[in-house]
Design a protein around this motif. Structure first.
Motif, PDB file in Angstrom:
ATOM      1  N   GLY A   1       0.776  -1.229   0.000  1.00  0.00           N
ATOM      2  CA  GLY A   1       0.000   0.000   0.000  1.00  0.00           C
ATOM      3  C   GLY A   1       0.805   1.274   0.000  1.00  0.00           C
ATOM      4  O   GLY A   1       0.266   2.366  -0.220  1.00  0.00           O
ATOM      5  N   ARG A   2       2.100   1.185   0.253  1.00  0.00           N
ATOM      6  CA  ARG A   2       2.963   2.371   0.255  1.00  0.00           C
ATOM      7  C   ARG A   2       3.741   2.426  -1.059  1.00  0.00           C
ATOM      8  O   ARG A   2       4.327   1.425  -1.486  1.00  0.00           O
ATOM      9  N   ILE A   3       3.780   3.596  -1.699  1.00  0.00           N
ATOM     10  CA  ILE A   3       4.476   3.768  -2.978  1.00  0.00           C
ATOM     11  C   ILE A   3       5.637   4.742  -2.780  1.00  0.00           C
ATOM     12  O   ILE A   3       5.460   5.843  -2.257  1.00  0.00           O
ATOM     13  N   THR A   4       6.832   4.323  -3.196  1.00  0.00           N
ATOM     14  CA  THR A   4       8.033   5.144  -3.047  1.00  0.00           C
ATOM     15  C   THR A   4       8.722   5.279  -4.393  1.00  0.00           C
ATOM     16  O   THR A   4       9.017   4.274  -5.056  1.00  0.00           O
ATOM     17  N   ASP A   5       8.988   6.520  -4.820  1.00  0.00           N
ATOM     18  CA  ASP A   5       9.757   6.760  -6.038  1.00  0.00           C
ATOM     19  C   ASP A   5      11.243   6.652  -5.716  1.00  0.00           C
ATOM     20  O   ASP A   5      11.747   7.314  -4.808  1.00  0.00           O
ATOM     21  N   VAL A   6      11.948   5.813  -6.474  1.00  0.00           N
ATOM     22  CA  VAL A   6      13.395   5.634  -6.311  1.00  0.00           C
ATOM     23  C   VAL A   6      14.049   6.211  -7.561  1.00  0.00           C
ATOM     24  O   VAL A   6      13.929   5.632  -8.642  1.00  0.00           O
ATOM     25  N   PRO A   7      14.718   7.363  -7.453  1.00  0.00           N
ATOM     26  CA  PRO A   7      15.215   8.042  -8.645  1.00  0.00           C
ATOM     27  C   PRO A   7      16.328   7.280  -9.356  1.00  0.00           C
ATOM     28  O   PRO A   7      17.072   6.511  -8.742  1.00  0.00           O
ATOM     29  N   GLY A   8      16.423   7.520 -10.663  1.00  0.00           N
ATOM     30  CA  GLY A   8      17.484   6.919 -11.457  1.00  0.00           C
ATOM     31  C   GLY A   8      18.754   7.751 -11.401  1.00  0.00           C
ATOM     32  O   GLY A   8      18.872   8.705 -10.628  1.00  0.00           O
ATOM     33  N   PHE A   9      19.719   7.388 -12.236  1.00  0.00           N
ATOM     34  CA  PHE A   9      21.010   8.057 -12.282  1.00  0.00           C
ATOM     35  C   PHE A   9      21.230   8.587 -13.700  1.00  0.00           C
ATOM     36  O   PHE A   9      21.151   7.814 -14.657  1.00  0.00           O
ATOM     37  N   PRO A  10      21.487   9.884 -13.849  1.00  0.00           N
ATOM     38  CA  PRO A  10      21.646  10.454 -15.194  1.00  0.00           C
ATOM     39  C   PRO A  10      22.912   9.941 -15.885  1.00  0.00           C
ATOM     40  O   PRO A  10      24.011  10.013 -15.320  1.00  0.00           O
ATOM     41  N   VAL A  11      22.744   9.400 -17.089  1.00  0.00           N
ATOM     42  CA  VAL A  11      23.866   8.883 -17.878  1.00  0.00           C
ATOM     43  C   VAL A  11      23.595   9.172 -19.355  1.00  0.00           C
ATOM     44  O   VAL A  11      22.481   9.524 -19.741  1.00  0.00           O
ATOM     45  N   ASP A  12      24.612   9.011 -20.176  1.00  0.00           N
ATOM     46  CA  ASP A  12      24.455   9.128 -21.626  1.00  0.00           C
ATOM     47  C   ASP A  12      24.086   7.757 -22.178  1.00  0.00           C
ATOM     48  O   ASP A  12      24.883   6.813 -22.120  1.00  0.00           O
ATOM     49  N   VAL A  13      22.876   7.654 -22.719  1.00  0.00           N
ATOM     50  CA  VAL A  13      22.363   6.362 -23.184  1.00  0.00           C
ATOM     51  C   VAL A  13      22.988   5.990 -24.524  1.00  0.00           C
ATOM     52  O   VAL A  13      22.975   6.778 -25.467  1.00  0.00           O
ATOM     53  N   VAL A  14      23.517   4.774 -24.590  1.00  0.00           N
ATOM     54  CA  VAL A  14      24.070   4.233 -25.823  1.00  0.00           C
ATOM     55  C   VAL A  14      23.184   3.106 -26.355  1.00  0.00           C
ATOM     56  O   VAL A  14      22.911   3.024 -27.547  1.00  0.00           O
ATOM     57  N   ASP A  15      22.712   2.233 -25.461  1.00  0.00           N
ATOM     58  CA  ASP A  15      21.955   1.048 -25.875  1.00  0.00           C
ATOM     59  C   ASP A  15      21.150   0.565 -24.670  1.00  0.00           C
ATOM     60  O   ASP A  15      21.725   0.229 -23.634  1.00  0.00           O
ATOM     61  N   THR A  16      19.833   0.549 -24.792  1.00  0.00           N
ATOM     62  CA  THR A  16      18.985   0.133 -23.673  1.00  0.00           C
ATOM     63  C   THR A  16      18.755  -1.372 -23.604  1.00  0.00           C
ATOM     64  O   THR A  16      18.087  -1.856 -22.692  1.00  0.00           O
ATOM     65  N   THR A  17      19.304  -2.126 -24.572  1.00  0.00           N
ATOM     66  CA  THR A  17      19.099  -3.580 -24.581  1.00  0.00           C
ATOM     67  C   THR A  17      19.587  -4.207 -23.282  1.00  0.00           C
ATOM     68  O   THR A  17      20.736  -4.002 -22.874  1.00  0.00           O
ATOM     69  N   GLY A  18      18.730  -4.961 -22.628  1.00  0.00           N
ATOM     70  CA  GLY A  18      19.113  -5.680 -21.415  1.00  0.00           C
ATOM     71  C   GLY A  18      19.062  -4.868 -20.143  1.00  0.00           C
ATOM     72  O   GLY A  18      19.371  -5.402 -19.070  1.00  0.00           O
ATOM     73  N   ALA A  19      18.656  -3.584 -20.220  1.00  0.00           N
ATOM     74  CA  ALA A  19      18.644  -2.757 -19.003  1.00  0.00           C
ATOM     75  C   ALA A  19      17.657  -3.295 -17.980  1.00  0.00           C
ATOM     76  O   ALA A  19      17.947  -3.341 -16.772  1.00  0.00           O
ATOM     77  N   GLY A  20      16.476  -3.704 -18.433  1.00  0.00           N
ATOM     78  CA  GLY A  20      15.487  -4.264 -17.518  1.00  0.00           C
ATOM     79  C   GLY A  20      15.963  -5.562 -16.890  1.00  0.00           C
ATOM     80  O   GLY A  20      15.729  -5.821 -15.696  1.00  0.00           O
ATOM     81  N   ASP A  21      16.652  -6.381 -17.685  1.00  0.00           N
ATOM     82  CA  ASP A  21      17.199  -7.630 -17.155  1.00  0.00           C
ATOM     83  C   ASP A  21      18.277  -7.352 -16.120  1.00  0.00           C
ATOM     84  O   ASP A  21      18.366  -8.040 -15.095  1.00  0.00           O
ATOM     85  N   THR A  22      19.131  -6.363 -16.396  1.00  0.00           N
ATOM     86  CA  THR A  22      20.146  -5.973 -15.418  1.00  0.00           C
ATOM     87  C   THR A  22      19.494  -5.553 -14.110  1.00  0.00           C
ATOM     88  O   THR A  22      19.905  -5.965 -13.019  1.00  0.00           O
ATOM     89  N   HIS A  23      18.459  -4.722 -14.228  1.00  0.00           N
ATOM     90  CA  HIS A  23      17.746  -4.245 -13.041  1.00  0.00           C
ATOM     91  C   HIS A  23      17.197  -5.424 -12.243  1.00  0.00           C
ATOM     92  O   HIS A  23      17.368  -5.497 -11.013  1.00  0.00           O
ATOM     93  N   CYS A  24      16.569  -6.351 -12.931  1.00  0.00           N
ATOM     94  CA  CYS A  24      15.941  -7.493 -12.254  1.00  0.00           C
ATOM     95  C   CYS A  24      16.987  -8.409 -11.625  1.00  0.00           C
ATOM     96  O   CYS A  24      16.816  -8.897 -10.493  1.00  0.00           O
ATOM     97  N   GLY A  25      18.102  -8.644 -12.325  1.00  0.00           N
ATOM     98  CA  GLY A  25      19.140  -9.517 -11.797  1.00  0.00           C
ATOM     99  C   GLY A  25      19.800  -8.953 -10.551  1.00  0.00           C
ATOM    100  O   GLY A  25      20.054  -9.679  -9.584  1.00  0.00           O
ATOM    101  N   VAL A  26      20.088  -7.648 -10.566  1.00  0.00           N
ATOM    102  CA  VAL A  26      20.705  -7.023  -9.395  1.00  0.00           C
ATOM    103  C   VAL A  26      19.702  -6.945  -8.251  1.00  0.00           C
ATOM    104  O   VAL A  26      20.062  -7.135  -7.078  1.00  0.00           O
ATOM    105  N   LEU A  27      18.437  -6.682  -8.560  1.00  0.00           N
ATOM    106  CA  LEU A  27      17.399  -6.707  -7.541  1.00  0.00           C
ATOM    107  C   LEU A  27      17.388  -8.060  -6.832  1.00  0.00           C
ATOM    108  O   LEU A  27      17.354  -8.137  -5.594  1.00  0.00           O
ATOM    109  N   ALA A  28      17.437  -9.150  -7.622  1.00  0.00           N
ATOM    110  CA  ALA A  28      17.440 -10.495  -7.043  1.00  0.00           C
ATOM    111  C   ALA A  28      18.672 -10.727  -6.178  1.00  0.00           C
ATOM    112  O   ALA A  28      18.585 -11.287  -5.076  1.00  0.00           O
TER     113      ALA A  28
END
Length: 291
Positions: free
Chosen positions: A218-245
């Motif tokens: 029931g509680r929602i918290t925004d966790v901000p990202g980190f500003p970077v120069d994007v080259v290729d977003t392929t696999g970013a979601g997988d990276t996020h999920c793997g490190v989360l695990a």
């Protein structure tokens, strides 16, 4: 960290091509580069392993050139295999177009990873301190779906992390509802969360460069990202999920795990390729530089 990440999804091989834009219907474009790389579930497992997690690949894999490439890459990351390769088919491939904005588009040809049989999963026995990763793609392969439906009720209390993936609307609504009622943590992007409508009690919703939003009872918290120069977003979601695990395996709270997952995803998009997850020290350095 005593538990493992037990990954029940699919490892494929990605043919990644950098193009100025997607070709028009019936048209053609020249790619500035083309690379054959392990992808799919490999990206999640590599990200977790590089953050110090023990990882077991419980999915299926095939004989032939693509299967050999996938197994070699998994071995290089220290990922253990639960099964021998299937003898009748090779591992599948995915064509990945990455355009000038860094956005990616996929076309998939399924192979051995879509043939996870129940008797194979019966050989995998997770422990209470393991994190079991489920992929929505598994529910689009009838064999995988059936094997997992039989296997999941026998888990001994392992934490279950579910990533529905971009084809979420193709999953049977009844299956999806049943899954969401039994998992411990949902990890998805904002588009997938919108398709779901109502989220489970604990969910991490990725929002690209903005970071992520953590829903906890029931509680929602925004966790901000980190500003970077994007080259290729392929696999970013997988990276996020793997490190989360990996962080959940360390006993971190979901919020603390989300911070590190954001940092890892930010670093990954500064590099070309699907498996560009940083190591634990690189994440530490980014966090130290921004605090």
């Amino acid at each position: 960290m005593t538990g493992r990440l037990v990954h029940t999804g699919q490892v494929v091989v990605d043919l990644v091509m950098a193009v100025p834009a997607l070709p028009p219907h019936g048209g053609d474009v020249f790619a500035s580069s083309a690379n054959l790389l392990p992808g799919g579930g490999f990206n999640v497992m590599a990200a977790a392993a590089r953050s110090g997690a023990q990882v077991l690949y419980a999915g299926s894999h095939g004989i032939g050139f693509f299967g050999d490439l996938a197994r070699s890459a998994l071995a290089a990351e220290g990922v253990a295999l639960a099964h021998e390769p299937l003898s009748e088919v090779d591992t599948g491939i995915v064509v990945v177009w990455v355009d000038a904005t860094g956005e990616r588009t996929f076309t998939t040809s399924t192979g051995a990873e879509g043939r996870l049989r129940a008797e194979l999963l019966d050989q995998v026995t997770p422990k209470t301190d393991d994190v079991v990763y489920l992929s929505g793609y598994s529910w689009l392969h009838e064999t995988n779906r059936g094997a997992l439906i039989e296997w999941l009720p026998r888990l001994p209390g392992s934490k279950v992390l579910f990533d529905p993936g971009p084809l979420i609307t193709d999953i049977d609504p009844g299956d999806l509802h049943a899954l969401l009622s039994t998992i411990d943590v949902l990890s998805c992007n904002a588009r997938e969360a919108e398709a779901l409508g109502e989220l489970p009690p604990v969910a991490v919703v990725r929002e690209g460069a903005k970071g992520c939003r953590v829903h906890e009872n029931g509680r929602i918290t925004d966790v901000p990202g980190f500003p970077v120069d994007v080259v290729d977003t392929t696999g970013a979601g997988d990276t996020h999920c793997g490190v989360l695990a990996a962080e959940l395996l360390r006993g971190s709270t979901v919020l603390d795990a989300a911070v590190r997952a954001n940092a890892a995803a930010a670093l990954s998009v500064t590099r070309r390729g699907p498996a560009t997850a940083p190591g634990r020290e690189e994440i530490d350095q980014l966090l130290e530089a921004t605090t």
